[in-house]
Motif scaffolding. Structure first.
Motif, PDB file in Angstrom:
ATOM      1  N   ARG A 149       0.822  -1.212   0.000  1.00  0.00           N
ATOM      2  CA  ARG A 149       0.000   0.000   0.000  1.00  0.00           C
ATOM      3  C   ARG A 149       0.856   1.261   0.000  1.00  0.00           C
ATOM      4  NH1 ARG A 149      -4.079  -1.965   4.559  1.00  0.00           N
ATOM      5  NH2 ARG A 149      -2.712  -3.758   4.625  1.00  0.00           N
ATOM      6  N   HIS A 150       1.931   1.239   0.770  1.00  0.00           N
ATOM      7  CA  HIS A 150       2.830   2.399   0.775  1.00  0.00           C
ATOM      8  C   HIS A 150       3.442   2.624  -0.605  1.00  0.00           C
ATOM      9  CE1 HIS A 150       2.740   3.556   4.954  1.00  0.00           C
ATOM     10  NE2 HIS A 150       2.925   2.293   5.335  1.00  0.00           N
ATOM     11  N   ARG A 151       3.848   1.544  -1.266  1.00  0.00           N
ATOM     12  CA  ARG A 151       4.457   1.687  -2.602  1.00  0.00           C
ATOM     13  C   ARG A 151       3.448   2.210  -3.614  1.00  0.00           C
ATOM     14  NH1 ARG A 151       6.498  -3.730  -4.136  1.00  0.00           N
ATOM     15  NH2 ARG A 151       5.254  -4.507  -2.422  1.00  0.00           N
ATOM     16  N   VAL A 152       2.219   1.706  -3.554  1.00  0.00           N
ATOM     17  CA  VAL A 152       1.174   2.172  -4.476  1.00  0.00           C
ATOM     18  C   VAL A 152       0.882   3.650  -4.228  1.00  0.00           C
ATOM     19  CG1 VAL A 152      -1.258   1.925  -5.111  1.00  0.00           C
ATOM     20  CG2 VAL A 152       0.146  -0.126  -4.760  1.00  0.00           C
ATOM     21  N   LEU A 153       0.739   4.030  -2.973  1.00  0.00           N
ATOM     22  CA  LEU A 153       0.465   5.434  -2.656  1.00  0.00           C
ATOM     23  C   LEU A 153       1.620   6.336  -3.067  1.00  0.00           C
ATOM     24  CD1 LEU A 153      -1.287   5.094   0.812  1.00  0.00           C
ATOM     25  CD2 LEU A 153      -2.316   5.871  -1.337  1.00  0.00           C
ATOM     26  N   ARG A 154       2.849   5.879  -2.861  1.00  0.00           N
ATOM     27  CA  ARG A 154       4.005   6.674  -3.263  1.00  0.00           C
ATOM     28  C   ARG A 154       3.984   6.898  -4.772  1.00  0.00           C
ATOM     29  NH1 ARG A 154       7.954   4.490  -0.426  1.00  0.00           N
ATOM     30  NH2 ARG A 154       8.226   2.760  -1.849  1.00  0.00           N
ATOM     31  N   ALA A 155       3.677   5.850  -5.535  1.00  0.00           N
ATOM     32  CA  ALA A 155       3.617   5.983  -6.995  1.00  0.00           C
ATOM     33  C   ALA A 155       2.546   6.996  -7.400  1.00  0.00           C
ATOM     34  CB  ALA A 155       3.337   4.627  -7.633  1.00  0.00           C
ATOM     35  N   MET A 156       1.395   6.952  -6.742  1.00  0.00           N
ATOM     36  CA  MET A 156       0.332   7.892  -7.086  1.00  0.00           C
ATOM     37  C   MET A 156       0.673   9.313  -6.633  1.00  0.00           C
ATOM     38  SD  MET A 156      -3.234   5.765  -6.795  1.00  0.00           S
ATOM     39  CE  MET A 156      -3.015   5.098  -5.153  1.00  0.00           C
ATOM     40  N   ARG A 157       1.349   9.467  -5.511  1.00  0.00           N
ATOM     41  CA  ARG A 157       1.781  10.795  -5.075  1.00  0.00           C
ATOM     42  C   ARG A 157       2.798  11.387  -6.042  1.00  0.00           C
ATOM     43  NH1 ARG A 157       2.754   8.916   1.041  1.00  0.00           N
ATOM     44  NH2 ARG A 157       0.593   8.963   1.760  1.00  0.00           N
ATOM     45  N   GLU A 158       3.544  10.508  -6.687  1.00  0.00           N
ATOM     46  CA  GLU A 158       4.541  10.953  -7.664  1.00  0.00           C
ATOM     47  C   GLU A 158       3.939  11.153  -9.045  1.00  0.00           C
ATOM     48  OE1 GLU A 158       7.591   7.975  -7.301  1.00  0.00           O
ATOM     49  OE2 GLU A 158       8.309   8.785  -5.400  1.00  0.00           O
ATOM     50  N   GLY A 159       2.617  11.007  -9.170  1.00  0.00           N
ATOM     51  CA  GLY A 159       1.949  11.343 -10.420  1.00  0.00           C
ATOM     52  C   GLY A 159       1.310  10.203 -11.183  1.00  0.00           C
ATOM     53  N   ALA A 160       1.465   8.980 -10.759  1.00  0.00           N
ATOM     54  CA  ALA A 160       0.847   7.861 -11.473  1.00  0.00           C
ATOM     55  C   ALA A 160      -0.668   7.886 -11.267  1.00  0.00           C
ATOM     56  CB  ALA A 160       1.407   6.531 -10.969  1.00  0.00           C
ATOM     57  N   TRP A 161      -1.390   7.575 -12.322  1.00  0.00           N
ATOM     58  CA  TRP A 161      -2.833   7.458 -12.232  1.00  0.00           C
ATOM     59  C   TRP A 161      -3.168   6.164 -11.485  1.00  0.00           C
ATOM     60  CZ3 TRP A 161      -6.161  11.214 -13.516  1.00  0.00           C
ATOM     61  CH2 TRP A 161      -5.684  12.240 -14.319  1.00  0.00           C
ATOM     62  N   PRO A 162      -4.297   6.098 -10.802  1.00  0.00           N
ATOM     63  CA  PRO A 162      -4.669   4.867 -10.096  1.00  0.00           C
ATOM     64  C   PRO A 162      -4.670   3.627 -10.991  1.00  0.00           C
ATOM     65  CG  PRO A 162      -6.102   6.646  -9.399  1.00  0.00           C
ATOM     66  CD  PRO A 162      -5.260   7.176 -10.531  1.00  0.00           C
ATOM     67  N   HIS A 163      -5.161   3.777 -12.218  1.00  0.00           N
ATOM     68  CA  HIS A 163      -5.183   2.648 -13.144  1.00  0.00           C
ATOM     69  C   HIS A 163      -3.764   2.141 -13.419  1.00  0.00           C
ATOM     70  CE1 HIS A 163      -6.740   0.164 -16.427  1.00  0.00           C
ATOM     71  NE2 HIS A 163      -5.642   0.513 -17.076  1.00  0.00           N
ATOM     72  N   THR A 164      -2.850   3.064 -13.651  1.00  0.00           N
ATOM     73  CA  THR A 164      -1.460   2.721 -13.933  1.00  0.00           C
ATOM     74  C   THR A 164      -0.803   2.079 -12.719  1.00  0.00           C
ATOM     75  OG1 THR A 164      -1.361   4.625 -15.411  1.00  0.00           O
ATOM     76  CG2 THR A 164       0.732   3.635 -14.772  1.00  0.00           C
ATOM     77  N   ALA A 165      -1.016   2.655 -11.552  1.00  0.00           N
ATOM     78  CA  ALA A 165      -0.434   2.109 -10.322  1.00  0.00           C
ATOM     79  C   ALA A 165      -0.999   0.724 -10.038  1.00  0.00           C
ATOM     80  CB  ALA A 165      -0.704   3.041  -9.147  1.00  0.00           C
ATOM     81  N   ALA A 166      -2.296   0.549 -10.250  1.00  0.00           N
ATOM     82  CA  ALA A 166      -2.919  -0.754 -10.014  1.00  0.00           C
ATOM     83  C   ALA A 166      -2.320  -1.817 -10.929  1.00  0.00           C
ATOM     84  CB  ALA A 166      -4.428  -0.653 -10.224  1.00  0.00           C
ATOM     85  N   GLU A 167      -2.180  -1.475 -12.184  1.00  0.00           N
ATOM     86  CA  GLU A 167      -1.598  -2.422 -13.148  1.00  0.00           C
ATOM     87  C   GLU A 167      -0.146  -2.733 -12.793  1.00  0.00           C
ATOM     88  OE1 GLU A 167      -0.504  -2.057 -17.747  1.00  0.00           O
ATOM     89  OE2 GLU A 167      -2.660  -1.859 -17.325  1.00  0.00           O
ATOM     90  N   ARG A 168       0.601  -1.716 -12.447  1.00  0.00           N
ATOM     91  CA  ARG A 168       2.019  -1.892 -12.122  1.00  0.00           C
ATOM     92  C   ARG A 168       2.230  -2.802 -10.917  1.00  0.00           C
ATOM     93  NH1 ARG A 168       5.765   3.087 -10.061  1.00  0.00           N
ATOM     94  NH2 ARG A 168       7.466   1.838  -9.242  1.00  0.00           N
ATOM     95  N   PHE A 169       1.368  -2.660  -9.883  1.00  0.00           N
ATOM     96  CA  PHE A 169       1.550  -3.418  -8.662  1.00  0.00           C
ATOM     97  C   PHE A 169       0.636  -4.644  -8.562  1.00  0.00           C
ATOM     98  CE2 PHE A 169       3.249   0.770  -7.589  1.00  0.00           C
ATOM     99  CZ  PHE A 169       4.477   0.408  -7.056  1.00  0.00           C
ATOM    100  N   GLY A 170      -0.174  -4.869  -9.593  1.00  0.00           N
ATOM    101  CA  GLY A 170      -1.007  -6.069  -9.623  1.00  0.00           C
ATOM    102  C   GLY A 170      -2.160  -6.065  -8.633  1.00  0.00           C
ATOM    103  N   ILE A 171      -2.794  -4.904  -8.470  1.00  0.00           N
ATOM    104  CA  ILE A 171      -3.950  -4.818  -7.588  1.00  0.00           C
ATOM    105  C   ILE A 171      -5.147  -4.326  -8.388  1.00  0.00           C
ATOM    106  CG2 ILE A 171      -2.544  -4.381  -5.524  1.00  0.00           C
ATOM    107  CD1 ILE A 171      -3.424  -1.416  -5.759  1.00  0.00           C
ATOM    108  N   ALA A 172      -6.320  -4.394  -7.805  1.00  0.00           N
ATOM    109  CA  ALA A 172      -7.530  -3.913  -8.470  1.00  0.00           C
ATOM    110  C   ALA A 172      -7.513  -2.388  -8.549  1.00  0.00           C
ATOM    111  CB  ALA A 172      -8.768  -4.381  -7.712  1.00  0.00           C
ATOM    112  N   ILE A 173      -8.066  -1.865  -9.629  1.00  0.00           N
ATOM    113  CA  ILE A 173      -8.142  -0.413  -9.802  1.00  0.00           C
ATOM    114  C   ILE A 173      -8.941   0.211  -8.662  1.00  0.00           C
ATOM    115  CG2 ILE A 173      -9.009   1.440 -11.288  1.00  0.00           C
ATOM    116  CD1 ILE A 173      -8.508  -0.515 -13.667  1.00  0.00           C
ATOM    117  N   ALA A 174     -10.035  -0.434  -8.283  1.00  0.00           N
ATOM    118  CA  ALA A 174     -10.868   0.080  -7.191  1.00  0.00           C
ATOM    119  C   ALA A 174     -10.068   0.188  -5.895  1.00  0.00           C
ATOM    120  CB  ALA A 174     -12.085  -0.810  -6.984  1.00  0.00           C
TER     121      ALA A 174
END
Length: 115
Positions: free
Chosen positions: A6-31
């Protein structure tokens, strides 16, 4: 899911990644990514843990009562315990709840599930 993920996903989104992109990158659901981002923006604190037990406190509060039922009888069924909890304590629980309670407490009695 781990808090580290969760920390890695949030860090990616804080750095500008869209939720869809972060979800795909880390293998989690977009929701999940969207929910974590929304929570992060609202609280700016660590994400809350997901899953786990949220209701065993109700049955754990009846530990002494359940023990007294076992101590008071040589043979008591889970259905009878269930009925007594409802009648005497106003607590409706499932047979599985009772089974997990005794399993957690290491109670190794021969307990019948028949009515």
């Amino acid at each position: 899911m781990s808090i580290d993920l969760r920390h890695r996903v949030l860090r990616a989104m804080r750095e500008g990644a869209w939720p869809h992109t972060a979800a795909e990158r880390f293998g989690i659901a977009i929701a999940t990514a969207v929910r974590w981002r929304s929570q992060d923006r609202a609280s700016r604190s660590d994400p809350l843990p997901m899953g786990g037990d949220r209701r065993s406190g109700r049955i754990e509060a009846q530990a002494a009562f359940l023990q007294s039922l076992i101590d008071g009888k040589d043979n008591i069924t889970l259905h009878e315990m269930q009925r007594r909890l409802a009648d005497e304590r106003g607590l409706k629980v499932g047979i599985g709840t009772l089974w997990r309670f005794f399993n957690r407490h290491g109670t190794t009695l021969l307990i019948s599930t028949e009515s």
